[in-house]
Design a protein around this motif. Structure first.
Motif, mmCIF file in Angstrom:
data_model
loop_
_atom_site.group_PDB
_atom_site.id
_atom_site.type_symbol
_atom_site.label_atom_id
_atom_site.label_comp_id
_atom_site.label_asym_id
_atom_site.label_seq_id
_atom_site.Cartn_x
_atom_site.Cartn_y
_atom_site.Cartn_z
ATOM 1 N N LEU A 20 -4.078 11.692 10.334
ATOM 2 C CA LEU A 20 -2.597 12.125 9.986
ATOM 3 C C LEU A 20 -2.394 11.703 8.324
ATOM 4 O O LEU A 20 -1.557 12.305 7.920
ATOM 5 C CB LEU A 20 -1.763 11.342 10.768
ATOM 6 C CG LEU A 20 -1.801 11.618 12.455
ATOM 7 C CD1 LEU A 20 -0.834 10.984 13.055
ATOM 8 C CD2 LEU A 20 -1.944 13.137 12.657
ATOM 9 N N ASP A 21 -2.919 10.503 7.988
ATOM 10 C CA ASP A 21 -2.412 9.969 6.665
ATOM 11 C C ASP A 21 -3.454 8.865 6.375
ATOM 12 O O ASP A 21 -4.297 8.488 7.019
ATOM 13 C CB ASP A 21 -1.268 9.472 6.826
ATOM 14 C CG ASP A 21 -0.483 9.509 5.415
ATOM 15 O OD1 ASP A 21 -1.034 9.690 4.326
ATOM 16 O OD2 ASP A 21 0.842 9.448 5.457
ATOM 17 N N LEU A 22 -3.606 8.662 5.083
ATOM 18 C CA LEU A 22 -4.294 7.529 4.473
ATOM 19 C C LEU A 22 -3.468 6.704 3.389
ATOM 20 O O LEU A 22 -2.650 7.086 2.993
ATOM 21 C CB LEU A 22 -5.667 8.168 3.671
ATOM 22 C CG LEU A 22 -6.265 9.007 4.418
ATOM 23 C CD1 LEU A 22 -7.197 10.021 3.709
ATOM 24 C CD2 LEU A 22 -7.516 8.328 5.186
ATOM 25 N N SER A 23 -3.943 5.599 3.487
ATOM 26 C CA SER A 23 -3.192 4.482 2.317
ATOM 27 C C SER A 23 -4.197 4.038 1.466
ATOM 28 O O SER A 23 -5.338 3.893 1.690
ATOM 29 C CB SER A 23 -2.608 3.284 3.109
ATOM 30 O OG SER A 23 -3.740 2.579 3.734
ATOM 31 N N VAL A 24 -3.565 3.858 0.378
ATOM 32 C CA VAL A 24 -4.307 3.476 -0.853
ATOM 33 C C VAL A 24 -3.711 2.058 -1.539
ATOM 34 O O VAL A 24 -2.511 1.914 -1.286
ATOM 35 C CB VAL A 24 -4.296 4.626 -2.087
ATOM 36 C CG1 VAL A 24 -5.073 5.919 -1.802
ATOM 37 C CG2 VAL A 24 -2.752 5.053 -2.778
ATOM 38 N N ARG B 246 0.850 -1.141 -0.010
ATOM 39 C CA ARG B 246 0.053 -0.203 -0.054
ATOM 40 C C ARG B 246 0.832 1.154 -0.162
ATOM 41 O O ARG B 246 2.047 1.039 0.268
ATOM 42 C CB ARG B 246 -1.076 0.041 1.278
ATOM 43 C CG ARG B 246 -0.212 -0.004 2.551
ATOM 44 C CD ARG B 246 -1.353 0.040 3.752
ATOM 45 N NE ARG B 246 -2.209 -1.018 3.680
ATOM 46 C CZ ARG B 246 -1.918 -2.266 4.232
ATOM 47 N NH1 ARG B 246 -0.808 -2.572 4.665
ATOM 48 N NH2 ARG B 246 -2.858 -3.290 3.863
ATOM 49 N N ILE B 247 0.249 2.365 -0.536
ATOM 50 C CA ILE B 247 1.109 3.586 -0.498
ATOM 51 C C ILE B 247 0.333 4.708 0.477
ATOM 52 O O ILE B 247 -0.856 4.977 0.232
ATOM 53 C CB ILE B 247 1.021 4.289 -1.839
ATOM 54 C CG1 ILE B 247 1.597 3.153 -2.965
ATOM 55 C CG2 ILE B 247 1.658 5.576 -1.902
ATOM 56 C CD1 ILE B 247 1.697 3.242 -4.523
ATOM 57 N N ARG C 162 -6.938 2.030 4.471
ATOM 58 C CA ARG C 162 -6.465 2.146 5.824
ATOM 59 C C ARG C 162 -6.186 3.705 6.173
ATOM 60 O O ARG C 162 -5.872 4.498 5.415
ATOM 61 C CB ARG C 162 -5.310 1.443 6.352
ATOM 62 C CG ARG C 162 -5.242 0.020 6.128
ATOM 63 C CD ARG C 162 -4.269 -0.613 6.898
ATOM 64 N NE ARG C 162 -4.380 -2.307 6.750
ATOM 65 C CZ ARG C 162 -3.519 -3.117 7.075
ATOM 66 N NH1 ARG C 162 -2.495 -2.695 8.025
ATOM 67 N NH2 ARG C 162 -3.987 -4.322 7.070
ATOM 68 N N VAL C 163 -6.417 3.974 7.656
ATOM 69 C CA VAL C 163 -6.282 5.466 8.070
ATOM 70 C C VAL C 163 -5.293 5.374 9.191
ATOM 71 O O VAL C 163 -5.310 4.608 10.149
ATOM 72 C CB VAL C 163 -7.662 5.800 8.547
ATOM 73 C CG1 VAL C 163 -7.588 7.137 8.961
ATOM 74 C CG2 VAL C 163 -8.831 5.578 7.667
ATOM 75 N N PHE C 164 -4.292 6.194 9.059
ATOM 76 C CA PHE C 164 -3.107 6.680 10.030
ATOM 77 C C PHE C 164 -3.879 7.815 10.921
ATOM 78 O O PHE C 164 -4.034 8.930 10.564
ATOM 79 C CB PHE C 164 -2.072 6.889 9.604
ATOM 80 C CG PHE C 164 -0.866 7.085 10.557
ATOM 81 C CD1 PHE C 164 -0.806 6.205 11.403
ATOM 82 C CD2 PHE C 164 0.015 8.196 10.352
ATOM 83 C CE1 PHE C 164 0.352 6.284 12.518
ATOM 84 C CE2 PHE C 164 1.037 8.178 11.458
ATOM 85 C CZ PHE C 164 1.419 7.387 12.454
ATOM 86 N N VAL C 165 -4.018 7.542 12.265
ATOM 87 C CA VAL C 165 -4.789 8.410 13.142
ATOM 88 C C VAL C 165 -3.912 8.679 14.360
ATOM 89 O O VAL C 165 -3.069 7.893 14.817
ATOM 90 C CB VAL C 165 -6.353 8.122 13.441
ATOM 91 C CG1 VAL C 165 -7.041 7.945 12.443
ATOM 92 C CG2 VAL C 165 -6.177 6.752 14.248
#
Length: 427
Positions: free
Chosen positions: A114-118, A7-8, A131-134
């Motif tokens: 904070l960020d999201l992955s695709v 994932r990125i 996914r979600v980076f929180v």
């Protein structure tokens, strides 16, 4: 990206170069476009917002993306260069999803994105956020970074992305674009919604916001300044180049001008009033009141130290002006100019008074724009002194300010004329 590829995280895509199959750079990634879906299904990644060299923003569908690897995006097929227009069902990842407050469904705890992955779905050219980076805990601010446990969760583990959020932060959006030049960050702000633009402006420090304001269209400048508290608006104006700040003040109602001027430091306010007393398209109206001024007994070493100051624009650092005291504009008698190339050729202990270019005629503060442009063209200059009848240096006009006023008023909002479609596959 092949099936099974890692994932990125979207923060790693900010500013990434986009190339066509021939290896020619098309532009850079400025945002990602997603469509939220019902029943907590992961959002579908529709495409990328790509900024071309002309600063036009276009939409690149993910179906045209053949690879995302080694810090670059590879495209194929025909690139449609119509300007990107966001649709009501679309969301911008950097502009709208980062820094949101969402809720962990299992615990009901509020967290900050904070960020999201695709990732790319197997056997298809379809991408989605998975996914979600929180971060747990309270929000951060422009001056205090929030503390708390950071964790990565599945998209289905959070809720709240589809709600309109008031007071959304901007910390992680700014981190995504922290390496951008002021002009490029201004372009980012210009394309955000008014609500998000105000939030980002509030999160920038005064100096950074001042630099960005100088690069924005007039309407955006007035909008942002109007949403700041008056004390902060005055601080930001003080941090701007005096000529740009005076131009912005001149667009405000008289009573608002006076309120802001009264909140500024007396010296800065005096500079603003002096600049605003000249017609806008004259040397007096275009000049900055903060050129490099040295006394005749200053050394070449002193001059070189001054032009190394990092906050100076290249145009203002191109020469120093030698004057009798006082050193602040309006100065004592203007004696002449020393160009930086001459400084590089002289021994450091030499006095600047010994290498003056005194033959160069300064500009009169009432000189109009055609006369100023003619001066720059005739003498191949990037900055020119402005001197009054008494022989005092009032300031300096730089070539970028001349260009700003010679170009159409809406030049910041327009791009070079392009065909509606260009081939990126060499056809």
């Amino acid at each position: 990206m092949a099936a099974g590829a890692p994932r990125i995280f979207v923060s790693h895509l900010s500013g990434v170069a986009v190339f066509d199959p021939a290896g020619d750079q098309v532009g850079r990634v400025r945002d990602l476009v997603v469509m939220l879906r019902v029943a907590q299904r992961p959002p579908r990644l529709l495409g990328l917002v790509v900024e071309l060299a002309t600063r036009r923003r276009i939409f690149l569908p993910m179906t045209r993306v053949t690879a995302i690897q080694s810090g670059q995006v590879i495209t194929t097929g025909v690139l449609n260069v119509r300007r990107f227009e966001q649709r009501p069902t679309e969301r911008l990842v950097f502009g709208e999803l980062l820094d949101r407050r969402v809720t962990l469904t299992e615990t009901g705890e509020d967290v900050t994105v904070l960020d999201l992955s695709v990732h790319q779905l197997p056997a298809r050219r379809e991408w989605e956020i998975d996914r979600v980076f929180v971060r747990k805990g309270r929000k951060g601010s422009a001056f205090r970074r929030a503390k708390g446990e950071a964790l990565t969760v599945e998209w289905t583990a959070v809720t709240g992305f589809s709600l309109e959020e008031q007071g959304q932060g901007a910390e992680n959006l700014l981190a995504t674009f922290e390496q951008l030049r002021a002009a490029d960050l201004a372009n980012v702000l210009h394309h955000l919604s008014p609500k998000r633009r105000a939030e980002v402006a509030a999160a920038l420090d005064d100096d950074r916001l001042a630099d960005v304001l100088e690069e924005l269209p007039e309407d955006d400048q007035i909008e942002i300044l109007g949403k700041l508290k008056e004390e902060r608006a005055a601080d930001v104006l003080e941090a701007m180049d005096p000529d740009d700040a005076a131009d912005l003040l001149g667009e405000l109602p008289t009573d608002e001008q006076e309120r802001l001027l009264n909140l500024m430091q007396p010296g800065d306010a005096a500079d603003m009033r002096r600049l605003m007393s000249y017609e806008e398209r004259t040397a007096g109206g275009l000049m900055t009141t903060e050129p490099i001024v040295l006394r005749p007994d200053a050394s070449v070493a002193d001059a070189l130290a001054r032009i190394r100051e990092p906050d100076l624009s290249p145009a203002l650092a191109a020469q120093v002006y030698v004057c009798r005291p006082p050193d602040e504009t309006p100065t004592g008698k203007y004696l002449g100019t020393v160009h930086f190339q001459r400084l590089l050729r002289e021994p450091p202990p030499s006095l600047v008074s010994s290498i003056l270019d005194s033959d160069l005629q300064p500009l009169d503060p009432e000189a109009d724009l055609p006369a100023i442009a003619g001066f720059f063209a005739t003498y191949d200059m990037v900055a020119a002194p402005v001197v009054d009848e008494a022989g005092s240096l009032l300031g300096a006009v730089t070539v970028d300010d001349v260009l700003d006023h010679m170009l159409p008023e809406d030049w910041r909002e327009t791009e070079f004329h392009l065909d509606e479609e260009v081939a990126t596959d060499g056809s």
